[in-house]
Design a protein around this motif. Structure first.
Motif, mmCIF file in Angstrom:
data_model
loop_
_atom_site.group_PDB
_atom_site.id
_atom_site.type_symbol
_atom_site.label_atom_id
_atom_site.label_comp_id
_atom_site.label_asym_id
_atom_site.label_seq_id
_atom_site.Cartn_x
_atom_site.Cartn_y
_atom_site.Cartn_z
ATOM 1 N N THR A 296 1.919 7.667 7.712
ATOM 2 C CA THR A 296 2.432 8.787 8.314
ATOM 3 C C THR A 296 3.936 8.941 8.238
ATOM 4 O OG1 THR A 296 2.750 7.586 10.590
ATOM 5 C CG2 THR A 296 0.643 8.649 10.102
ATOM 6 N N ASP A 297 4.471 8.041 7.497
ATOM 7 C CA ASP A 297 6.008 8.222 7.321
ATOM 8 C C ASP A 297 6.155 9.462 6.444
ATOM 9 O OD1 ASP A 297 8.561 7.482 5.723
ATOM 10 O OD2 ASP A 297 8.675 6.224 7.159
ATOM 11 N N PRO A 298 6.998 10.252 6.479
ATOM 12 C CA PRO A 298 7.445 11.498 5.974
ATOM 13 C C PRO A 298 7.702 11.230 4.520
ATOM 14 C CG PRO A 298 9.173 11.368 7.503
ATOM 15 C CD PRO A 298 7.883 10.411 7.948
ATOM 16 N N ARG A 299 8.450 10.136 4.195
ATOM 17 C CA ARG A 299 8.588 9.596 2.924
ATOM 18 C C ARG A 299 7.521 9.367 2.220
ATOM 19 N NH1 ARG A 299 12.698 5.148 4.813
ATOM 20 N NH2 ARG A 299 10.962 4.820 6.086
ATOM 21 N N VAL A 300 6.349 8.650 2.557
ATOM 22 C CA VAL A 300 5.163 8.572 2.036
ATOM 23 C C VAL A 300 4.258 10.060 1.679
ATOM 24 C CG1 VAL A 300 2.720 7.498 2.338
ATOM 25 C CG2 VAL A 300 4.843 6.343 2.867
ATOM 26 N N VAL A 301 4.447 10.781 2.777
ATOM 27 C CA VAL A 301 3.714 12.164 2.580
ATOM 28 C C VAL A 301 4.504 13.114 1.412
ATOM 29 C CG1 VAL A 301 3.442 14.644 3.805
ATOM 30 C CG2 VAL A 301 3.281 12.423 5.006
ATOM 31 N N ARG A 302 5.637 12.828 1.386
ATOM 32 C CA ARG A 302 6.438 13.409 0.298
ATOM 33 C C ARG A 302 6.092 13.104 -0.981
ATOM 34 N NH1 ARG A 302 10.866 13.409 3.662
ATOM 35 N NH2 ARG A 302 11.715 11.870 2.873
ATOM 36 N N ALA A 303 6.019 11.579 -1.088
ATOM 37 C CA ALA A 303 5.687 11.118 -2.346
ATOM 38 C C ALA A 303 3.980 11.181 -2.844
ATOM 39 C CB ALA A 303 5.962 9.488 -2.594
ATOM 40 N N ARG A 304 3.244 11.237 -1.730
ATOM 41 C CA ARG A 304 1.850 11.436 -2.102
ATOM 42 C C ARG A 304 1.744 13.078 -2.707
ATOM 43 N NH1 ARG A 304 -2.065 8.209 -0.519
ATOM 44 N NH2 ARG A 304 -1.831 6.541 0.948
ATOM 45 N N SER A 305 2.488 13.856 -2.182
ATOM 46 C CA SER A 305 2.353 15.326 -2.509
ATOM 47 C C SER A 305 2.839 15.509 -4.050
ATOM 48 C CB SER A 305 3.241 16.077 -1.689
ATOM 49 O OG SER A 305 3.307 17.312 -2.042
ATOM 50 N N ARG A 306 3.728 14.515 -4.440
ATOM 51 C CA ARG A 306 4.260 14.726 -5.759
ATOM 52 C C ARG A 306 3.488 13.885 -6.543
ATOM 53 N NH1 ARG A 306 9.852 11.816 -8.134
ATOM 54 N NH2 ARG A 306 9.381 12.314 -10.612
ATOM 55 N N LEU A 307 2.927 12.798 -6.280
ATOM 56 C CA LEU A 307 1.601 12.204 -6.936
ATOM 57 C C LEU A 307 0.619 12.969 -7.355
ATOM 58 C CD1 LEU A 307 0.820 9.577 -8.529
ATOM 59 C CD2 LEU A 307 -0.168 8.715 -6.335
ATOM 60 N N ALA A 308 0.298 13.679 -6.338
ATOM 61 C CA ALA A 308 -1.001 14.783 -6.463
ATOM 62 C C ALA A 308 -0.430 15.662 -7.389
ATOM 63 C CB ALA A 308 -1.335 15.200 -5.116
ATOM 64 N N SER A 309 0.570 16.076 -7.470
ATOM 65 C CA SER A 309 1.042 17.444 -8.598
ATOM 66 C C SER A 309 0.863 16.373 -9.840
ATOM 67 C CB SER A 309 2.470 17.735 -8.110
ATOM 68 O OG SER A 309 3.412 17.003 -8.453
ATOM 69 N N LEU A 310 1.277 15.281 -10.082
ATOM 70 C CA LEU A 310 1.585 14.807 -11.430
ATOM 71 C C LEU A 310 -0.007 14.428 -11.719
ATOM 72 C CD1 LEU A 310 4.301 12.232 -10.879
ATOM 73 C CD2 LEU A 310 4.199 14.106 -12.242
ATOM 74 N N LEU A 311 -0.761 14.125 -10.973
ATOM 75 C CA LEU A 311 -2.265 14.248 -11.143
ATOM 76 C C LEU A 311 -2.984 15.210 -11.707
ATOM 77 C CD1 LEU A 311 -3.259 11.539 -8.504
ATOM 78 C CD2 LEU A 311 -3.233 10.909 -11.018
ATOM 79 N N PHE A 312 -2.669 16.356 -11.073
ATOM 80 C CA PHE A 312 -3.491 17.718 -11.223
ATOM 81 C C PHE A 312 -2.473 18.844 -11.668
ATOM 82 C CE2 PHE A 312 -5.526 15.155 -7.678
ATOM 83 C CZ PHE A 312 -6.717 14.602 -8.376
#
Length: 312
Positions: A296-312
């Protein structure tokens, strides 16, 4: 940077040194623990830029939870009553210090409060990031239980009494599950591989054991950073931008020191540079660190979003 090879990782890059020796005269309405830390006026207190040195001193006896909030913040008003309730129920094993970030800009800056509510802890004067944003009561209880375990590993096991109230009886500590106890014993002895093995066996027995999963992530990090030199690691990573092991070493040191965004950005940059066939280990390390910091940490949320964009 806090020493990541200590018996328990006090994670945080917050520099509180400038606040340690401030004058401690309380202003009107301030309620701050006396430096003796034998008793407090309330388990929930207000802390200011001027009186925070007393809070730091109190944290050498009992863990102090710091709630950074503001009057205009709606989620703060949802979270604060939960924090107060849980701290009060713990009967002096934790103290809650509330910091109005608008009225205390130096504390806000020291804790890097870019988003509120932000909750950190102080253990022996050292900062420990807990979570950001409003979270449910059950999660607060789980985080505070882990905080008390961390404090015990660092020798902060006191309680405080409320002025004018009978000293509460210390609640009986439930015995640790055998594998958890084995892991703690190994951590105190500096035997991180044995602690890792104990937590892995605990998870094999109960895959839903959240405390074992959290402990495993922390002790794996401790094991990886043990003996690493930050300057040497940074030099090696700069010399080989696509060397996965070199980038992992700096990212681990950054997480251990509380530089969470720096660690995530480094690994995400590396992920983006690698061929698809070589990305697996980087993704796995990112997911491990996400779990260590907290989903739930906002830094994790931001990083997950960027990871998803790199994956797809």
């Amino acid at each position: 940077m806090t020493d990541p090879t200590s018996g328990a990782a006090l994670r945080g890059a917050v520099d509180l040194s400038a606040l340690r020796n401030r004058p401690t005269a309380a202003g009107p309405g301030d309620t701050v623990a006396p430096s003796s830390a034998a008793s407090v006026a309330s388990l929930v207190m207000d802390a200011t830029d001027e009186t925070f040195a007393q809070v730091l001193e109190l944290s050498r006896t009992v863990p102090v939870v710091v709630d950074l909030w503001a009057e205009w913040c709606g989620p703060c008003k949802q979270l604060s009553p939960i924090l107060e309730k849980v701290v009060t129920e713990l009967g002096g094993r934790l103290v809650l210090a509330k910091v109005d970030v608008d009225a205390n800009p130096q504390l806000s800056q020291a804790f890097r409060a870019q988003s509120i509510p932000m909750v950190v802890a102080l253990v022996g004067g050292q900062p420990v990031p807990l979570f950001t944003g409003a979270v449910p009561e059950q999660q607060v209880r789980e985080v505070f239980a882990q905080l008390l375990q961390l404090a015990a590993q660092n020798g902060v096991t006191g309680t405080v009494a409320v002025d004018g109230a009978a000293a509460p009886e210390a609640p009986a500590e439930p015995p640790l599950p055998p594998l958890h106890a084995e892991a703690f014993e190994a951590i105190e002895a500096g035997d991180y591989p044995r602690a890792i093995a104990a937590y892995e066996r605990a998870l094999a027995e109960n895959p839903r054991d959240a405390e074992a999963r959290a402990g495993l992530g922390q002790v794996r990090l401790l094991d990886r950073v043990q003996g690493l030199d930050l300057q040497a690691a940074r030099a090696a990573a700069a010399a080989a931008p696509q060397d996965v092991s070199a980038q992992f070493a700096v990212a681990d040191l950054d997480v251990a020191g509380g530089h969470i965004d720096d660690a995530f950005d480094r690994l995400l940059d590396l992920f983006g540079q690698l061929a698809a066939a070589d990305r697996g280990p980087v993704r796995e390390r990112l997911l491990e660190l996400f779990g260590l910091v907290g989903d739930t940490d906002p830094r994790v949320v931001r990083a997950r979003s960027r990871l998803a964009s790199l994956l797809f």
